[in-house]
Design a protein around this motif. Structure first.
Motif, PDB file in Angstrom:
ATOM      1  N   GLY A 126     -37.827  53.427  26.495  1.00  0.00           N
ATOM      2  CA  GLY A 126     -37.775  52.426  25.432  1.00  0.00           C
ATOM      3  C   GLY A 126     -39.025  52.416  24.569  1.00  0.00           C
ATOM      4  O   GLY A 126     -39.548  51.360  24.220  1.00  0.00           O
ATOM      5  N   ALA A 127     -39.515  53.608  24.250  1.00  0.00           N
ATOM      6  CA  ALA A 127     -40.754  53.709  23.462  1.00  0.00           C
ATOM      7  C   ALA A 127     -40.468  54.176  22.042  1.00  0.00           C
ATOM      8  O   ALA A 127     -39.428  54.752  21.752  1.00  0.00           O
ATOM      9  CB  ALA A 127     -41.705  54.703  24.140  1.00  0.00           C
ATOM     10  N   ALA A 128     -41.426  53.921  21.149  1.00  0.00           N
ATOM     11  CA  ALA A 128     -41.381  54.487  19.804  1.00  0.00           C
ATOM     12  C   ALA A 128     -42.054  55.861  19.854  1.00  0.00           C
ATOM     13  O   ALA A 128     -42.806  56.151  20.774  1.00  0.00           O
ATOM     14  CB  ALA A 128     -42.130  53.588  18.826  1.00  0.00           C
ATOM     15  N   THR A 129     -41.786  56.700  18.839  1.00  0.00           N
ATOM     16  CA  THR A 129     -42.431  58.013  18.794  1.00  0.00           C
ATOM     17  C   THR A 129     -43.499  58.032  17.705  1.00  0.00           C
ATOM     18  O   THR A 129     -43.396  57.368  16.680  1.00  0.00           O
ATOM     19  CB  THR A 129     -41.409  59.133  18.519  1.00  0.00           C
ATOM     20  OG1 THR A 129     -40.577  58.725  17.426  1.00  0.00           O
ATOM     21  CG2 THR A 129     -40.540  59.396  19.725  1.00  0.00           C
ATOM     22  N   ALA A 130     -44.553  58.829  17.968  1.00  0.00           N
ATOM     23  CA  ALA A 130     -45.653  58.974  17.021  1.00  0.00           C
ATOM     24  C   ALA A 130     -46.110  60.427  17.043  1.00  0.00           C
ATOM     25  O   ALA A 130     -45.597  61.230  17.822  1.00  0.00           O
ATOM     26  CB  ALA A 130     -46.807  58.053  17.406  1.00  0.00           C
ATOM     27  N   CYS A 131     -47.055  60.777  16.177  1.00  0.00           N
ATOM     28  CA  CYS A 131     -47.552  62.150  16.165  1.00  0.00           C
ATOM     29  C   CYS A 131     -48.977  62.204  15.611  1.00  0.00           C
ATOM     30  O   CYS A 131     -49.480  61.234  15.057  1.00  0.00           O
ATOM     31  CB  CYS A 131     -46.634  63.050  15.337  1.00  0.00           C
ATOM     32  SG  CYS A 131     -46.650  62.670  13.585  1.00  0.00           S
ATOM     33  N   SER A 132     -49.608  63.370  15.756  1.00  0.00           N
ATOM     34  CA  SER A 132     -50.942  63.578  15.192  1.00  0.00           C
ATOM     35  C   SER A 132     -50.793  63.926  13.712  1.00  0.00           C
ATOM     36  O   SER A 132     -49.702  64.231  13.229  1.00  0.00           O
ATOM     37  CB  SER A 132     -51.666  64.697  15.933  1.00  0.00           C
ATOM     38  OG  SER A 132     -51.008  65.925  15.698  1.00  0.00           O
ATOM     39  N   ARG A 133     -51.910  63.898  13.005  1.00  0.00           N
ATOM     40  CA  ARG A 133     -51.853  64.100  11.562  1.00  0.00           C
ATOM     41  C   ARG A 133     -51.339  65.477  11.131  1.00  0.00           C
ATOM     42  O   ARG A 133     -50.473  65.560  10.255  1.00  0.00           O
ATOM     43  CB  ARG A 133     -53.233  63.841  10.954  1.00  0.00           C
ATOM     44  CG  ARG A 133     -53.252  64.061   9.478  1.00  0.00           C
ATOM     45  CD  ARG A 133     -54.568  63.649   8.872  1.00  0.00           C
ATOM     46  NE  ARG A 133     -54.761  64.383   7.633  1.00  0.00           N
ATOM     47  CZ  ARG A 133     -55.925  64.773   7.184  1.00  0.00           C
ATOM     48  NH1 ARG A 133     -57.019  64.500   7.839  1.00  0.00           N
ATOM     49  NH2 ARG A 133     -56.000  65.422   6.053  1.00  0.00           N
ATOM     50  N   PRO A 134     -51.856  66.580  11.725  1.00  0.00           N
ATOM     51  CA  PRO A 134     -51.376  67.881  11.238  1.00  0.00           C
ATOM     52  C   PRO A 134     -49.862  68.024  11.344  1.00  0.00           C
ATOM     53  O   PRO A 134     -49.220  68.642  10.493  1.00  0.00           O
ATOM     54  CB  PRO A 134     -52.100  68.901  12.132  1.00  0.00           C
ATOM     55  CG  PRO A 134     -52.937  68.146  13.087  1.00  0.00           C
ATOM     56  CD  PRO A 134     -52.921  66.714  12.724  1.00  0.00           C
ATOM     57  N   VAL A 135     -49.307  67.430  12.393  1.00  0.00           N
ATOM     58  CA  VAL A 135     -47.867  67.526  12.623  1.00  0.00           C
ATOM     59  C   VAL A 135     -47.091  66.840  11.489  1.00  0.00           C
ATOM     60  O   VAL A 135     -46.047  67.322  11.036  1.00  0.00           O
ATOM     61  CB  VAL A 135     -47.568  66.901  14.008  1.00  0.00           C
ATOM     62  CG1 VAL A 135     -46.119  66.536  14.139  1.00  0.00           C
ATOM     63  CG2 VAL A 135     -47.994  67.854  15.108  1.00  0.00           C
ATOM     64  N   ALA A 136     -47.626  65.722  10.996  1.00  0.00           N
ATOM     65  CA  ALA A 136     -46.977  65.051   9.863  1.00  0.00           C
ATOM     66  C   ALA A 136     -47.249  65.827   8.583  1.00  0.00           C
ATOM     67  O   ALA A 136     -46.374  65.962   7.721  1.00  0.00           O
ATOM     68  CB  ALA A 136     -47.486  63.619   9.732  1.00  0.00           C
ATOM     69  N   ASP A 137     -48.458  66.378   8.475  1.00  0.00           N
ATOM     70  CA  ASP A 137     -48.812  67.104   7.250  1.00  0.00           C
ATOM     71  C   ASP A 137     -47.965  68.364   7.058  1.00  0.00           C
ATOM     72  O   ASP A 137     -47.582  68.686   5.940  1.00  0.00           O
ATOM     73  CB  ASP A 137     -50.307  67.464   7.243  1.00  0.00           C
ATOM     74  CG  ASP A 137     -51.177  66.253   6.896  1.00  0.00           C
ATOM     75  OD1 ASP A 137     -50.598  65.204   6.533  1.00  0.00           O
ATOM     76  OD2 ASP A 137     -52.412  66.348   6.992  1.00  0.00           O
TER      77      ASP A 137
END
Ligand SMILES: Cc1cc2nc3c(=O)[nH]c(=O)nc-3n(C[C@H](O)[C@H](O)[C@H](O)COP(=O)(O)OP(=O)(O)OC[C@H]3O[C@@H](n4cnc5c(N)ncnc54)[C@H](O)[C@@H]3O)c2cc1C
Ligand SMILES: Nc1ncnc2c1ncn2[C@@H]1O[C@H](COP(=O)(O)O)[C@@H](O)[C@H]1O
Lengths: 246, 318
Positions: free
Chosen positions: B226-237
């Protein structure tokens, strides 16, 4: 379009934070200062893009002493037309915002663009304070800004999503990620920045309402507890029964 | 005399970060022996408003104007400040607080300290501690004005609740017309996805995952617990993940109860956005990865082997 971009300096993001004078001052020894990323990457660049599209000018404004000049030159190298430094030593966001408002009133700016926060004080205060002092609409943490005639269409980050807003200029906006893409200054920009106008004006003696009286560092983190990769399931057990996190 | 607190609402309910702020405000009010009055704006049902009482508000003043902008809400709040001769106004340092609190401070000629993490101390005038340098330090501010505006960093203090209900008071004052008109709300991510800024549990991954096609196991783990997902900056870039998942100094700053970092090195700019998490778990194949220094639990190993095992173990719990 007459655009004012509020630019502040911030310690480089890799800076190790320490304090001096009995933990009442940030230790600046060896610290490299940069343009606050939100101001540079998002507010300034979007200001420049709008100017390129619609004509007009982009002026930066910074409140503080001459130690700010290198970051102001960087903003000029990226493409701002000219810069103003208000030579005042504000101890809080209230003072900074009042100085900027006192300077900007009567100058007819269509847009006052800020970063969403400074990465040192994480206040997220200056932009909305300016808006209230100048009695202007304020778009907080905006990720998109389009201008058609005198109407701005803006998208802002809000709880759980984004909000689309529409209003007449002039307005104040704080910029968040998504607003624009970082621009790297080229050699020509850097050369041109040397001769661009950086006007220094005296502060208006704006009052401060608060001051920092001391700093402290968080408690050291306890040692990391390692779980063997072959026995990864154990982690779930620890998170449930020991950390009580899941 | 009273202590006021602004409460935001979404989908007909008061939002969690605001309710934390109510609890904080009510603790200040009790210490001063005065009432804690909540202020809300929007059309919501009385029984949803009464919930502010569970968190310590004696009364809740509601103005039913829909989609009011920050200038209108600041006006509403400063009206109530005048009526109640309040000396302290509390917000959550969340999206709404950041937009409204400074406006209120400017109206009241009041000091504003945002992102506070502790109750104020009245021993030596008025001092209060806030988070600075992206969570890497704290600063203690002294308030030099008669009134003060404080905004509380979400998820930084424990919350205590009771069965009390707040008395609902309708405010029918005209807030004027909005100069920044609301057009549309767009929900982030897909339907049913947990919003990162509100999530108590977050599973995050970085460049160690090699490509966007490998996020299935990250989502499996997130969904299972039941968690939200996040990522590091390069992955979004590079576009492997949407921008709104980017956490860190230049992305979203989060303070969940649990943060699981998979294949993220733990660069200082990344840590700056997640170091307020209560429990940090790091999964990385490099034992020297800096993230382990910030971790409570660590697994040195290949994410592609470890994460599926975690998913299985978490499923077995449910
Ligand atoms: C001004 C500025 C601001 C920045 N702001 C941010 C920010 O807000 N947020 C942010 O995240 N970054 C930010 N950065 C970037 C930051 O410095 C790092 O470059 C970035 O966080 C690294 O991302 P990463 O850990 O995903 O990738 P990498 O550093 O490439 O790390 C990948 C990790 O994965 C591990 N790995 C590889 N394969 C596996 C496997 N099979 N199993 C397990 N582990 C594996 C590796 O050992 C390594 O530790 C910023 C940088 C600057 C200069
Ligand atoms: N000293 C300053 N001079 C000019 N602009 C500033 C200054 N401090 C803050 N700002 C602007 O206000 C924004 C928010 O700052 P803060 O409220 O301090 O988090 C920054 O991103 C800048 O755009």
């Amino acid at each position: 379009m007459k655009i004012l971009v509020c630019v502040s300096k911030a310690p480089d993001t890799t800076t190790k934070i320490s304090f001096t004078d009995g933990d009442t001052k940030f230790n600046e020894t060896g610290v490299q200062f940069i343009v606050n990323p939100y101001d540079e990457w998002y507010a300034l660049v979007r200001g420049l893009e709008l100017k390129e599209k619609l004509g007009g000018s982009v002026t930066t404004v910074t409140v503080g002493g001459a130690e700010n000049d290198p970051v102001i030159r960087k903003a000029l190298a990226i493409g701002a037309d000219d810069a103003v430094r208000i030579d005042a030593s504000a101890t809080d966001a209230y003072g900074v915002a009042l100085e900027i408002s006192n300077y900007a009133k009567d100058k007819g700016y269509d847009l006052i663009l800020c970063g969403k926060e400074t990465i040192n004080y994480n206040g997220a205060q200056v932009p909305a304070l300016i808006a209230e002092f100048m009695d202007m609409p304020f778009a907080s943490q905006a990720t998109k800004l389009e201008v058609e005639g005198s109407v701005a269409t803006i998208e802002c980050d809000v709880q759980g999503g984004t909000e689309v807003l529409e209003g007449n200029l002039p307005l104040v906006l704080s910029a968040a990620k998504g607003m624009a893409e970082q621009r790297i200054p080229n050699m020509r920009g850097i050369m041109a920045a040397r001769t661009k106008k950086l006007e220094v004006v005296p502060g208006s003696g704006a009052e401060n309402t608060s001051e920092v009286v001391g700093y402290s560092l968080p408690n050291a983190k306890s040692e990391c507890k390692y779980v063997d990769a072959d026995n990864a399931e154990e982690l779930i057990n620890l998170l449930r029964n020991e950390a009580k996190a899941i | 005399m009273s202590v006021l607190v602004f409460v935001d609402n979404k989908n007909g309910a008061l939002v969690k970060s605001s309710l934390e702020a109510v609890n904080y405000a009510s603790t200040i009010a009790s210490a001063k022996g005065v009432d804690c009055i909540a202020i809300s704006c929007g059309s919501i049902a009385n029984d949803a408003l009464e919930v502010a009482g569970n968190y310590g508000a004696n009364k809740i003043v509601n103005n039913a104007t829909e989609n009011a902008d920050n200038a209108q809400i600041a006006q509403l709040i400063s009206n109530v400040v005048a009526e109640q001769s309040a000396s302290v106004v509390v917000f959550s340092h969340d999206f709404s607080g950041k937009a409204i609190a400074p406006r209120v401070a400017a109206k009241l000629n009041a000091a504003i300290v945002s992102g506070v993490v502790e109750l104020p101390n009245f021993e030596n005038g008025f001092t209060v501690k806030k988070s600075v340098f992206s969570g890497k330090a704290f600063a203690t501010y002294k308030v030099n004005s008669e009134k003060a505006v404080l905004s509380l960093l979400p998820n930084s203090l424990d919350v205590a609740t009771t069965d009390s209900k707040a008395e609902v008071i309708s405010d029918n004052s005209d807030l004027g017309i909005s100069k920044l008109a609301f057009k549309e709300f767009k929900k982030k991510g897909g339907e049913g996805k947990i919003d990162l800024t509100e999530a108590e549990l977050v599973v995050s991954a970085g460049r160690g995952l090699k490509g966007p096609e490998n996020w299935g196991m990250v989502e499996d783990l997130a969904n299972t617990i039941g968690a939200a997902t996040a990522c590091s900056r390069p992955v979004a870039d590079i576009g492997w993940r949407p921008h709104h998942e980017h956490v860190g100094q230049t992305g979203v700053a989060i303070r969940p109860n649990l943060y699981i970092a998979i294949g993220i090195s733990g660069a200082i700019q990344h840590l700056a956005g997640v170091n307020g998490s209560k429990v940090i778990v790091v999964i990385n194949k490099d034992p020297e990865a800096p993230f382990f220094k910030a971790a409570d639990y660590g697994i040195v190993g290949d994410a592609f082997e470890v994460v599926p095992k975690l998913v299985e173990a978490a499923k077995a719990l449910n």
